[in-house]
Design an enzyme around this catalytic site. Structure first.
Site, PDB file in Angstrom:
ATOM      1  N   HIS A 205     -32.530 -72.659 -29.244  1.00 39.84           N
ATOM      2  CA  HIS A 205     -33.257 -71.606 -28.525  1.00 39.84           C
ATOM      3  C   HIS A 205     -33.953 -70.714 -29.551  1.00 39.84           C
ATOM      4  O   HIS A 205     -33.679 -70.785 -30.753  1.00 39.84           O
ATOM      5  CB  HIS A 205     -32.313 -70.794 -27.647  1.00 39.84           C
ATOM      6  CG  HIS A 205     -31.296 -69.995 -28.403  1.00 39.84           C
ATOM      7  ND1 HIS A 205     -30.256 -70.575 -29.108  1.00 39.84           N
ATOM      8  CD2 HIS A 205     -31.142 -68.650 -28.574  1.00 39.84           C
ATOM      9  CE1 HIS A 205     -29.508 -69.630 -29.661  1.00 39.84           C
ATOM     10  NE2 HIS A 205     -30.046 -68.448 -29.365  1.00 39.84           N
TER      11      HIS A 205
ATOM     12  N   HIS B 147     -33.965 -67.443 -30.451  1.00 38.23           N
ATOM     13  CA  HIS B 147     -33.516 -66.172 -30.994  1.00 38.23           C
ATOM     14  C   HIS B 147     -33.588 -66.294 -32.516  1.00 38.23           C
ATOM     15  O   HIS B 147     -33.401 -67.385 -33.069  1.00 38.23           O
ATOM     16  CB  HIS B 147     -32.099 -65.841 -30.536  1.00 38.23           C
ATOM     17  CG  HIS B 147     -32.055 -65.163 -29.198  1.00 38.23           C
ATOM     18  ND1 HIS B 147     -30.959 -65.224 -28.363  1.00 38.23           N
ATOM     19  CD2 HIS B 147     -32.989 -64.409 -28.543  1.00 38.23           C
ATOM     20  CE1 HIS B 147     -31.209 -64.522 -27.261  1.00 38.23           C
ATOM     21  NE2 HIS B 147     -32.430 -64.027 -27.353  1.00 38.23           N
TER      22      HIS B 147
ATOM     23  N   ASP C 289     -31.809 -65.617 -35.152  1.00 38.60           N
ATOM     24  CA  ASP C 289     -30.758 -66.152 -36.009  1.00 38.60           C
ATOM     25  C   ASP C 289     -30.649 -67.668 -35.916  1.00 38.60           C
ATOM     26  O   ASP C 289     -29.910 -68.290 -36.680  1.00 38.60           O
ATOM     27  CB  ASP C 289     -29.413 -65.491 -35.702  1.00 38.60           C
ATOM     28  CG  ASP C 289     -29.021 -65.563 -34.235  1.00 38.60           C
ATOM     29  OD1 ASP C 289     -29.903 -65.476 -33.375  1.00 38.60           O
ATOM     30  OD2 ASP C 289     -27.816 -65.701 -33.946  1.00 38.60           O
ATOM     31  N   HIS C 290     -31.409 -68.275 -35.011  1.00 36.28           N
ATOM     32  CA  HIS C 290     -31.406 -69.730 -34.861  1.00 36.28           C
ATOM     33  C   HIS C 290     -32.748 -70.373 -35.200  1.00 36.28           C
ATOM     34  O   HIS C 290     -32.863 -71.594 -35.139  1.00 36.28           O
ATOM     35  CB  HIS C 290     -31.030 -70.110 -33.428  1.00 36.28           C
ATOM     36  CG  HIS C 290     -29.648 -69.699 -33.050  1.00 36.28           C
ATOM     37  ND1 HIS C 290     -28.568 -70.565 -33.063  1.00 36.28           N
ATOM     38  CD2 HIS C 290     -29.157 -68.487 -32.679  1.00 36.28           C
ATOM     39  CE1 HIS C 290     -27.482 -69.911 -32.702  1.00 36.28           C
ATOM     40  NE2 HIS C 290     -27.806 -68.647 -32.469  1.00 36.28           N
TER      41      HIS C 290
ATOM     42  N   HIS D 237     -27.783 -68.979 -21.300  1.00 39.37           N
ATOM     43  CA  HIS D 237     -28.014 -67.902 -22.261  1.00 39.37           C
ATOM     44  C   HIS D 237     -29.171 -67.055 -21.728  1.00 39.37           C
ATOM     45  O   HIS D 237     -29.949 -67.536 -20.893  1.00 39.37           O
ATOM     46  CB  HIS D 237     -28.355 -68.510 -23.630  1.00 39.37           C
ATOM     47  CG  HIS D 237     -28.213 -67.577 -24.781  1.00 39.37           C
ATOM     48  ND1 HIS D 237     -27.070 -66.847 -25.025  1.00 39.37           N
ATOM     49  CD2 HIS D 237     -29.077 -67.245 -25.783  1.00 39.37           C
ATOM     50  CE1 HIS D 237     -27.237 -66.115 -26.116  1.00 39.37           C
ATOM     51  NE2 HIS D 237     -28.436 -66.335 -26.590  1.00 39.37           N
TER      52      HIS D 237
ATOM     53  N   ASP E  61     -25.499 -70.876 -28.538  1.00 40.61           N
ATOM     54  CA  ASP E  61     -25.355 -69.706 -27.680  1.00 40.61           C
ATOM     55  C   ASP E  61     -25.360 -70.052 -26.188  1.00 40.61           C
ATOM     56  O   ASP E  61     -26.373 -70.494 -25.636  1.00 40.61           O
ATOM     57  CB  ASP E  61     -26.471 -68.718 -27.983  1.00 40.61           C
ATOM     58  CG  ASP E  61     -26.420 -68.211 -29.408  1.00 40.61           C
ATOM     59  OD1 ASP E  61     -25.735 -68.844 -30.230  1.00 40.61           O
ATOM     60  OD2 ASP E  61     -27.064 -67.191 -29.700  1.00 40.61           O
TER      61      ASP E  61
ATOM     62  N   HIS F  79     -20.702 -69.429 -35.736  1.00 40.11           N
ATOM     63  CA  HIS F  79     -21.519 -68.384 -35.090  1.00 40.11           C
ATOM     64  C   HIS F  79     -20.656 -67.169 -34.767  1.00 40.11           C
ATOM     65  O   HIS F  79     -20.470 -66.785 -33.625  1.00 40.11           O
ATOM     66  CB  HIS F  79     -22.181 -68.948 -33.821  1.00 40.11           C
ATOM     67  CG  HIS F  79     -23.279 -68.071 -33.284  1.00 40.11           C
ATOM     68  ND1 HIS F  79     -23.055 -67.050 -32.381  1.00 40.11           N
ATOM     69  CD2 HIS F  79     -24.612 -68.078 -33.504  1.00 40.11           C
ATOM     70  CE1 HIS F  79     -24.202 -66.467 -32.060  1.00 40.11           C
ATOM     71  NE2 HIS F  79     -25.162 -67.076 -32.746  1.00 40.11           N
TER      72      HIS F  79
END
Length: 301
Positions: free
Chosen positions: A63, A65, A67-68, A141, A204, A262
């Site tokens: 996804h 976001h 941090d990914h 999510h 997530d 994570h």
């Protein structure tokens, strides 16, 4: 000799810490490398872990976001700078196409490598070939998120004692493997079933059917456990799992090796994630991931 191992590049959730980089993971599967969720700093973590741009054949984004995915720009540019000699395929949620485009062309650089875009819009098979079948399931999510699963086709293992009993040796071993029968002896009479290995990557998400489907029967499950169990409501509110929830998923799915990752920066003691996972009843191999560790896939039973 084939190599199947999981290389951890980063294990932090939203905020990196002194000891945890943003997410980033490489799965080595025989001659291929699959890079999952390259967060900020992934390119430097690759250097520290001995992972080269040439090792990457696929990139799988769960996804969009930060941090990914914020490391995607640097990884793509490094692939081109190093003139990786093979095409690289990128899978990511189709709903985030605008984010992928921005990251792919974040700055000026010279494109030298064929980057094949294969966005994901629904559950199903993404790639199918001799090494594995790659499939995806939708997760739960606040932004659209997909998990990934690799499944090796089942095969046969030749049994030396059975081959000797039927007098099959030398080139005839390869022949019966190819043709399935030799002088009245069938392949089933000199071999045994060998289940293919299964690997799943779940980031997530809240608990949902997709999590269970991805985890079912896996030799290795890499799964987020952002929160500890005492913060279960916080996890649900923000679309995440706790250590106990992740472990119960693995327990019920018959997972052989569970890798938790994570982690929220609010927790200072990684051993508490292991304690809660064991308290939830998971009895298989368990790794609480740390940056730059390598985890071998379990040997076939």
């Amino acid at each position: 000799m084939s190599v199947r191992e999981f290389v951890v590049l980063g294990t932090a959730s939203q905020v990196p810490t002194r000891h945890r980089n943003h997410n980033g993971y490489l799965l080595r599967w025989d001659g291929e490398g699959i890079l999952f969720d390259p967060g900020e700093g992934t390119q430097r973590q690759m250097l520290r872990a001995g992972v080269a741009a040439h090792d990457i054949n696929r990139i799988c984004i769960t996804h969009f976001h930060g941090d990914h995915s914020l490391g995607l720009a640097g990884v793509i540019q490094r692939i081109n700078l190093d003139r990786v000699p093979h095409p690289v395929t990128a899978h990511y949620p189709a709903s985030g196409q605008k984010f992928f485009d921005r990251l792919r062309y974040a700055t000026a650089y010279r494109e030298t490598v064929e980057l094949q875009e294969e966005p994901v819009a629904a559950d199903g098979i993404l790639a199918q070939g001799p090494p594995y079948v790659l499939e995806t399931r939708k997760l739960s999510h606040p932004v659209e998120s997909f998990g990934y699963r690799l499944s090796e086709p089942d095969g046969r293992r030749m049994v030396p004692e059975l081959l000797a009993r039927h007098g099959i040796k030398g080139p005839d071993v390869g022949r019966i493997q190819r043709e399935g029968r030799l002088d009245g002896v069938t392949l089933d009479e000199v071999s045994e079933h060998r289940p293919g290995q299964r690997f799943a990557f779940v980031m997530d998400t809240r608990l949902c059917p997709g999590v269970d489907e991805l985890a079912e029967g896996c030799d290795m499950l890499v799964i987020e456990s952002t929160f500890l169990d005492e913060d279960v409501q916080l996890a649900a509110d923000h679309g995440h799992l706790t250590a106990g929830q992740a472990a119960r998923v693995a327990r019920d799915a018959g997972v052989r090796h569970l890798v938790l990752t994570h982690f929220s920066q609010r927790y200072g003691d990684p051993s508490e994630f292991e304690r809660q996972a064991r308290a939830a009843g998971f009895e298989g191999e368990l790794t609480v991931a740390a940056d730059l560790v390598r985890v071998a896939l379990p040997k076939r039973p």
